[in-house]
Design a protein around this motif. Structure first.
Motif, PDB file in Angstrom:
ATOM      1  N   PRO A  94     -14.097   7.036   9.096  1.00  0.00           N
ATOM      2  CA  PRO A  94     -14.530   6.315   8.105  1.00  0.00           C
ATOM      3  C   PRO A  94     -13.082   5.713   7.489  1.00  0.00           C
ATOM      4  N   ILE A  95     -12.158   6.561   7.571  1.00  0.00           N
ATOM      5  CA  ILE A  95     -10.747   6.011   6.868  1.00  0.00           C
ATOM      6  C   ILE A  95     -10.321   5.021   7.909  1.00  0.00           C
ATOM      7  N   ILE A  96     -10.276   5.287   9.060  1.00  0.00           N
ATOM      8  CA  ILE A  96      -9.762   4.277  10.089  1.00  0.00           C
ATOM      9  C   ILE A  96     -10.462   2.973   9.940  1.00  0.00           C
ATOM     10  N   ASP A  97     -11.744   3.013   9.884  1.00  0.00           N
ATOM     11  CA  ASP A  97     -12.459   1.618   9.678  1.00  0.00           C
ATOM     12  C   ASP A  97     -12.009   1.000   8.266  1.00  0.00           C
ATOM     13  N   GLY A  98     -11.850   1.723   7.384  1.00  0.00           N
ATOM     14  CA  GLY A  98     -11.356   1.159   6.042  1.00  0.00           C
ATOM     15  C   GLY A  98     -10.155   0.391   6.241  1.00  0.00           C
ATOM     16  N   ALA A  99      -8.934   1.378   7.122  1.00  0.00           N
ATOM     17  CA  ALA A  99      -7.825   0.957   7.275  1.00  0.00           C
ATOM     18  C   ALA A  99      -7.722  -0.562   8.098  1.00  0.00           C
ATOM     19  N   ILE A 100      -8.566  -0.434   9.155  1.00  0.00           N
ATOM     20  CA  ILE A 100      -8.600  -1.856  10.040  1.00  0.00           C
ATOM     21  C   ILE A 100      -9.199  -2.850   9.444  1.00  0.00           C
ATOM     22  N   ALA A 101     -10.180  -2.574   8.682  1.00  0.00           N
ATOM     23  CA  ALA A 101     -10.878  -3.773   7.627  1.00  0.00           C
ATOM     24  C   ALA A 101      -9.488  -4.369   6.599  1.00  0.00           C
ATOM     25  N   LEU A 102      -8.989  -3.268   6.137  1.00  0.00           N
ATOM     26  CA  LEU A 102      -7.790  -3.979   5.200  1.00  0.00           C
ATOM     27  C   LEU A 102      -6.747  -4.796   6.026  1.00  0.00           C
ATOM     28  N   ARG A 103      -6.421  -4.286   7.181  1.00  0.00           N
ATOM     29  CA  ARG A 103      -5.283  -5.186   8.057  1.00  0.00           C
ATOM     30  C   ARG A 103      -5.922  -6.522   8.263  1.00  0.00           C
ATOM     31  N   LYS A 104      -7.255  -6.475   8.643  1.00  0.00           N
ATOM     32  CA  LYS A 104      -7.699  -7.815   8.823  1.00  0.00           C
ATOM     33  C   LYS A 104      -7.982  -8.905   7.600  1.00  0.00           C
ATOM     34  N   GLN A 105      -7.813  -8.174   6.513  1.00  0.00           N
ATOM     35  CA  GLN A 105      -7.812  -9.029   5.158  1.00  0.00           C
ATOM     36  C   GLN A 105      -6.543  -9.687   5.166  1.00  0.00           C
ATOM     37  N   PHE A 106      -5.463  -8.725   5.483  1.00  0.00           N
ATOM     38  CA  PHE A 106      -4.192  -9.347   5.463  1.00  0.00           C
ATOM     39  C   PHE A 106      -3.146  -8.687   6.064  1.00  0.00           C
ATOM     40  N   ALA A 107      -2.508  -9.364   7.232  1.00  0.00           N
ATOM     41  CA  ALA A 107      -1.743  -8.663   8.068  1.00  0.00           C
ATOM     42  C   ALA A 107      -0.711  -7.632   7.498  1.00  0.00           C
ATOM     43  N   ALA A 108      -0.998  -6.454   7.558  1.00  0.00           N
ATOM     44  CA  ALA A 108      -0.040  -5.620   6.688  1.00  0.00           C
ATOM     45  C   ALA A 108       1.105  -5.126   7.667  1.00  0.00           C
ATOM     46  N   ASN A 109       2.262  -5.002   7.059  1.00  0.00           N
ATOM     47  CA  ASN A 109       3.330  -4.341   7.763  1.00  0.00           C
ATOM     48  C   ASN A 109       4.170  -3.565   6.720  1.00  0.00           C
ATOM     49  N   GLN A 110       4.803  -2.631   7.360  1.00  0.00           N
ATOM     50  CA  GLN A 110       5.347  -1.426   6.755  1.00  0.00           C
ATOM     51  C   GLN A 110       6.003  -1.730   5.395  1.00  0.00           C
ATOM     52  N   SER A 111       6.797  -2.989   5.222  1.00  0.00           N
ATOM     53  CA  SER A 111       7.459  -3.177   4.041  1.00  0.00           C
ATOM     54  C   SER A 111       6.490  -3.610   2.814  1.00  0.00           C
ATOM     55  N   ASP A 112       5.357  -4.083   3.254  1.00  0.00           N
ATOM     56  CA  ASP A 112       4.489  -4.722   2.088  1.00  0.00           C
ATOM     57  C   ASP A 112       3.740  -3.503   1.497  1.00  0.00           C
ATOM     58  N   ILE A 113       3.679  -2.470   2.063  1.00  0.00           N
ATOM     59  CA  ILE A 113       2.981  -1.251   1.480  1.00  0.00           C
ATOM     60  C   ILE A 113       3.640  -0.345   0.506  1.00  0.00           C
ATOM     61  N   GLU A 114       3.240  -0.274  -0.912  1.00  0.00           N
ATOM     62  CA  GLU A 114       3.791   0.547  -1.706  1.00  0.00           C
ATOM     63  C   GLU A 114       3.313   1.794  -1.766  1.00  0.00           C
ATOM     64  N   ARG A 115       1.831   1.810  -1.665  1.00  0.00           N
ATOM     65  CA  ARG A 115       1.275   3.221  -1.537  1.00  0.00           C
ATOM     66  C   ARG A 115      -0.347   3.020  -1.108  1.00  0.00           C
ATOM     67  N   VAL A 116      -0.871   3.895  -0.536  1.00  0.00           N
ATOM     68  CA  VAL A 116      -2.345   4.024  -0.118  1.00  0.00           C
ATOM     69  C   VAL A 116      -2.927   5.040  -0.478  1.00  0.00           C
ATOM     70  N   GLU A 117      -4.223   4.916  -1.006  1.00  0.00           N
ATOM     71  CA  GLU A 117      -4.830   6.224  -1.654  1.00  0.00           C
ATOM     72  C   GLU A 117      -6.398   5.970  -0.568  1.00  0.00           C
ATOM     73  N   ILE A 118      -6.413   7.353  -0.204  1.00  0.00           N
ATOM     74  CA  ILE A 118      -7.822   7.403   0.463  1.00  0.00           C
ATOM     75  C   ILE A 118      -8.626   8.359  -0.145  1.00  0.00           C
ATOM     76  N   GLU A 119      -9.842   8.180  -0.146  1.00  0.00           N
ATOM     77  CA  GLU A 119     -10.907   9.097  -0.895  1.00  0.00           C
ATOM     78  C   GLU A 119     -11.896   9.346   0.326  1.00  0.00           C
ATOM     79  N   VAL A 120     -11.968  10.724   0.430  1.00  0.00           N
ATOM     80  CA  VAL A 120     -12.839  11.122   1.535  1.00  0.00           C
ATOM     81  C   VAL A 120     -13.551  12.561   1.116  1.00  0.00           C
ATOM     82  N   ASN A 121     -14.332  12.819   2.206  1.00  0.00           N
ATOM     83  CA  ASN A 121     -15.177  14.237   2.151  1.00  0.00           C
ATOM     84  C   ASN A 121     -14.430  15.181   2.120  1.00  0.00           C
TER      85      ASN A 121
END
Lengths: 484, 484
Positions: free
Chosen positions: A304-331
């Motif tokens: 489910p995390i990978i689904d979310g990450a891929i969906a965000l990537r589609k929203q805007f083409a992420a590259n390493q330098s765009d990302i300040e931090r990522v928070e995941i919420e999980v079981n």
């Protein structure tokens, strides 16, 4: 078991004063009266109602199993198993998927089960965390080298095997898995024994014996995760279930009530569990409809995390330098199983939800390529991994998640996944499943043969034999075809 | 294991609120710091000091193992294993003791381990309840079919294997065994892996891998007692240790710290145990000096009772009608393991201290003949069985007992046994041990060959090979000799 044994103990213990061996006879009586072993054995031997949808699911399982086995067939662990087997005096009669070697029947079950699990890309039954296809399909296909099994029989035997292993797994899960056992190693063998035993025409009592032999072979530690030894568990389950059914057919004796017996399988492994769950609705409901087919080549709890990450990537083409931090919420299970912060090998990457998140964001996919040693050690992905932090949400299911990306621009993007791709409520289509299969099959055999084999599986019926499927899986045939 | 994984889990759990996966880092640190896996691996690979007495004990173990294997070689379970193996595509290169068939290397380890245990007549290490010889000798002898092992190397490897399996067994015992696991099935494989790994020249790290593979194969339920499946445990241990060492030699990967790891072997199987016991005095003391060789063909905990019953029989020739009742006083384990009141088969008789008492009183011996289906069901012995009642004395050791016979005449005869025959403080002499061996060996081969083989074992050294011992164990050779 001999009921008098326990009663006698108690009588004598009331005279003495040693507390330790006094056991609660009422509890034992309740367990024994359930007759879970016998009920599952009767079901495995006699069940006849299979609707088309269940049979179709079994074909999907076979195709997915073949795909991941082709994908794993070039793993160095396969080389090691084949090399080791070849010096032990074993002859070459059974197909090794995607390879030009052949091997003896038990080793075929072992190695095909190994390769089908080594990419962590095989199917998962989420209510038990059993990987159902490798133990059962590997056992049936190994048997097909020495025993005629038509396609219809094979598919029905598989459904039965799936049912037995996942129902036993449901009783054990999750306490047993938390304790440190690998569910597929512990429960998978029963599926193999049920399927093979049905094909061999075991009596109900022989099937009970087969379950007993399988139970006393059941093992598999979670401390093996991240090593080749993890993937030997489904192979070993295939081998021990197959061997147990063959021994029982030939008259080998075992406990007839191993699941519910005093010091039997459930008491030893999961004493406080509800055994009734193993037989509830047996014959009316099918666990195979709750199977998950993985779209990503890693631990299913990360999906489910990978689904979310891929969906965000589609929203805007992420590259390493765009990302300040990522928070995941999980079981909670996600960090229990996949919390490796700094994986250094491909196998370890599969147990790092941080790596999976980074791969989804940067690569937009999580196939076998994202879990090579090279990709796991690449600088860009390692940088993003460090920026991921996890938060437990115990109300989340294992197929549920939320990914939030904090952009350097100050923007914040969030994606909630209610049902991970591939799970019961969001399944892969037949086309998607076949695409996954083909991406790996074409590397091991060729594209045309991979296509033909897929059609062969979709059309499997009582007119052809399981051995005909296996014939198309050996790369030896490919070499011959190339020569011709 | 990855230490950061657990630390990371804890950090995240303090943010959330899910209690379940929080683990006590201090406990884990203590376990991990012991490095038990590495220490045992180093010992297995490098130990060089073997005094003559230890080597002599190893010869005694080999002779006893051969004897009980010859004795078990005609059991129907052996027929079933060989019949099953023969249809699986395995070739005939390794000796099956006492038989004219040959089989592949892994099945040889399995079947020789099975036959050496099926009479319940094999040696026992009382501090661990591991039956040490079947797993280790069966693995080494199977390996000798494909790998040259001289007599000196074999004996030293055996001592090492004995040490490793019993030390691991000591940590698990008795909690683990009470829970329902069969000690030899669970610990025996480590002995086989250590011995075989030493012969194969594994590095220390490879030996750690071999232990990991063996650990994830370890299994065996006590609910199998009284069935053939019990005796497959030592065979399976031999096979999995042998296979684990071979896989490790060829580069297969596993956890390097399986014994002490989080979710490793000890945590999963015996979380509260003292791991230190596995390595205390390692290299200075030898567990092999604490071995027990059975004078009777049944569960070792019944032996002090049988000693007492036989002593009473010598005092006055008992017959069924003399005996009003018999009272036995025993260690708690006796009724935990051997409380079958009304056994109906030979195998069940071995788990009935009542039957053992009756056999000692009526027959004056407890060899294989007292555990045939026929003898167990005989009227006279069944009548005496009913007259036996047991009392727990928790101050008694497992080698200690008292038997009291109440005569119809009103007389009362009592016999106290401080150390059962065959145990550390009352061992069988070499002559007695050889007598036990010969009584069974001469039935499987002939008397002359049995005598020659015994001499060969007593004189085993670096000038001859283990395969030369095995050559003399096949009944095929006997047939050839008869023809010549």
């Amino acid at each position: 078991m001999d009921r008098r044994e326990t009663i006698y103990c108690r009588r004598h213990y009331s005279e003495g004063s040693n507390r330790e061996i006094i056991i609660d006879l009422e509890d034992i009586t309740i367990m024994t009266n359930l007759n879970v072993t016998r009920k599952l054995a009767e079901y495995a031997v006699t069940h006849k109602e299979f609707n088309d949808q269940a049979v179709h699911e079994a074909k999907r399982c076979m195709l997915d199993w073949l795909g991941v086995a082709f994908g794993g067939s070039s793993h160095e662990g396969v080389d090691i198993i084949l090399k080791t087997g070849s010096c032990l005096g074993n002859s070459q009669i059974a197909t090794v998927i995607g390879r030009n070697e052949k091997i003896d029947v038990l080793h075929a079950a072992l190695v095909n089960g190994f390769m089908a699990h080594v990419l962590d890309y095989d199917d998962t039954h989420l209510d038990s965390f059993v990987h159902p296809s490798p133990p059962v399909w590997s056992a049936l296909s190994a048997l097909s080298a020495i025993y005629p099994i038509n396609g219809k029989e094979a598919l029905e035997a598989f459904i039965i095997g799936f049912e037995v292993e996942t129902r036993i797994g449901k009783v054990l899960f999750r306490k047993h898995e938390e304790r440190g056992w690998h569910m597929t190693g512990m429960a998978g063998g029963f599926g193999a024994a049920a399927a093979v035993g049905r094909i061999l025409g075991l009596t109900v009592e022989q099937m009970q014996q087969a379950f007993g032999i399988t139970a006393t072979y059941a093992s598999g530690l979670r401390s093996m995760f991240g090593t080749m030894s993890k993937s030997i568990h489904p192979g070993k389950a295939a081998m021990s279930g197959l061997y147990g059914a063959l021994l029982a057919k030939n008259g080998f004796s075992s406990a007839l009530d191993v699941l519910e017996a005093r010091r039997g399988y459930f008491e030893v492994n999961a004493s406080e569990s509800d055994l009734q769950a193993a037989v509830e609705g047996l014959g009316n409901s099918f666990e195979i409809f709750k199977n998950s087919v993985k779209p990503y080549a890693c631990g299913v709890v990360t999906h489910p995390i990978i689904d979310g990450a891929i969906a965000l990537r589609k929203q805007f083409a992420a590259n390493q330098s765009d990302i300040e931090r990522v928070e995941i919420e999980v079981n909670p299970m996600v960090l229990d199983v996949t919390a490796k912060e700094n994986p250094s090998t491909g196998l370890e990457g599969k147990f790092s939800v941080y790596h999976c998140t980074a791969a989804g964001l940067l690569d937009g996919e999580c196939g076998p390529k994202q879990f090579t040693n090279e990709r796991v050690n690449a600088h860009d992905i390692a940088e993003v991994r460090k920026k991921v932090s996890a938060r437990i949400n115990k109300n989340y299911q294992t197929y549920e998640s939320k990914v939030t990306l904090y952009h350097y621009s100050g923007e914040k993007y969030s994606h909630y996944v209610p049902f991970a791709k591939g799970t019961e409520n969001n399944p892969l289509t037949d086309q998607e499943l076949e695409g996954k299969y083909k991406s790996m099959a074409k590397e091991a055999i060729n594209e045309e043969r991979a296509d033909n084999l897929a059609q062969f599986v979709w059309n499997l019926n009582d007119k052809v034999f399981l051995s005909d499927v296996l014939k198309q899986c050996s790369s030896e045939e490919f070499i011959k075809a190339g020569e011709g």
